[in-house]
Design an enzyme around this catalytic site. Structure first.
Site, mmCIF file in Angstrom:
data_model
loop_
_atom_site.group_PDB
_atom_site.id
_atom_site.type_symbol
_atom_site.label_atom_id
_atom_site.label_comp_id
_atom_site.label_asym_id
_atom_site.label_seq_id
_atom_site.Cartn_x
_atom_site.Cartn_y
_atom_site.Cartn_z
ATOM 1 N N SER A 44 0.831 -1.208 0.000
ATOM 2 C CA SER A 44 0.000 0.000 0.000
ATOM 3 C C SER A 44 0.863 1.255 0.000
ATOM 4 C CB SER A 44 -0.952 0.007 1.202
ATOM 5 O OG SER A 44 -0.274 0.265 2.420
ATOM 6 N N GLU A 45 1.929 1.266 0.787
ATOM 7 C CA GLU A 45 2.797 2.443 0.855
ATOM 8 C C GLU A 45 3.475 2.712 -0.489
ATOM 9 O OE1 GLU A 45 3.594 4.776 3.560
ATOM 10 O OE2 GLU A 45 1.588 3.976 3.865
ATOM 11 N N VAL A 46 3.925 1.674 -1.157
ATOM 12 C CA VAL A 46 4.569 1.851 -2.456
ATOM 13 C C VAL A 46 3.550 2.322 -3.488
ATOM 14 C CG1 VAL A 46 5.801 0.684 -4.326
ATOM 15 C CG2 VAL A 46 6.393 0.189 -1.949
ATOM 16 N N TYR A 144 7.617 9.780 10.079
ATOM 17 C CA TYR A 144 6.949 9.544 8.804
ATOM 18 C C TYR A 144 6.592 10.891 8.187
ATOM 19 C CZ TYR A 144 3.368 7.638 5.600
ATOM 20 O OH TYR A 144 2.615 7.291 4.498
#
Length: 285
Positions: A44-46, A144
């Site tokens: 999901s982050e990528v 983050y």
């Protein structure tokens, strides 16, 4: 709560209260949230890098259905990975994600490494992505910093600044991340940041790291995407046939054809990056 910069402790306390209130009231229920599977969070982050949430919603679950584990992604054909990535753009991310999976399969028994320092050693995983995995999959404090997080900090704590660097934001992000609820904290920041970008002049444009996305139509990036789409659809395609398709593609868009030198330059880049395998004049993804 010490920030290490010119924001007072009381200002930070008010900021934290405001983030919990504003972000909490705008919470978005997304399928990759509140899960402990680090691999799924990484995907999901990528995907979310430079890509809107609404588009990722159409691809995340499907991608994991085809590649449910790191080992499944590591052992998959590159062409299949790229096929499943179509529609998300920035295809280099798919190659880097597969290479990271290959390293994890070989070095970490098919799991993502558990520490930030080990994560950032993997292909395509920068500090923000590694911090996201630590916060969202492991619920561990991390620094983050991404566009929505920048938006909130700049909007609230740097209202009059013309340019704000991540170096200025980092101590504030670190000071405000709660040790016991980093996951929920960053969700609140992300959701309020998304709201601010829709309702105000985007504060993240005042970030020193803001870069306006270049136009896609007619760009080298569009030509790359079309070349990849063609070879995925027709493995074993001759390079001259691909050039002929690109020439027609460009003419239909009113851009007068495709320059051979540019075509060969793009093709050489894509072969070098691992998108294509060239056997003589025949191309495979």
């Amino acid at each position: 709560m010490e920030s290490g910069c010119d924001v007072s402790e009381r200002e930070l306390e008010r900021f934290v209260e405001r983030v919990w209130a504003e972000g909490g009231s705008r919470y978005r229920e997304l399928p990759w949230r509140n899960i402990d599977d680090a691999y799924s969070v990484l995907v999901s982050e990528v995907m979310l890098q430079q890509t809107q949430v609404v588009r990722v919603l159409k691809h995340w679950d499907r991608f994991l259905g085809v590649f449910p584990t790191i080992d499944a992604l590591a052992s998959a054909d590159t062409a299949l990975v790229l096929e499943q990535w179509q529609g998300l753009g920035y295809n280099r991310r798919a190659l880097a994600l597969k290479r990271a999976a290959e390293q994890c399969a070989g070095r970490y028994a098919g799991e993502l490494p558990p520490t930030f320092d080990e994560l950032v050693e993997l292909p395509g995983i920068g500090q923000a992505t590694a911090a996201g995995v630590m916060a969202f999959a492991h619920n561990k404090p991390s620094v983050y910093i991404e566009t929505n997080v920048r938006t909130v900090f700049i909007h609230e704590l740097f209202p009059d600044a013309e340019t704000v660097s991540d170096r200025e934001l980092k101590p504030l992000v670190e000071a405000t991340c709660p040790p016991d609820r980093p996951r929920a904290w960053y969700y609140a920041l992300l959701d309020w940041g998304a709201h601010l970008k829709q309702t105000t002049v985007n504060p993240s444009r005042r970030s020193a790291h803001y870069a306006k996305q270049s136009a896609f139509e007619g760009s080298r990036r569009q030509k790359r995407a079309e070349m990849l789409r063609c070879v995925l659809a027709d493995p074993g395609m001759a390079s001259d046939d691909l050039l002929a398709h690109l020439e027609e593609f460009e003419r239909e868009a009113g851009r007068g054809g495709m320059d051979r030198a540019e075509f060969e330059s793009i093709l050489a880049d894509m072969v070098g990056e691992g998108f294509f395998r060239r056997e003589g004049e025949v191309l495979f993804a």
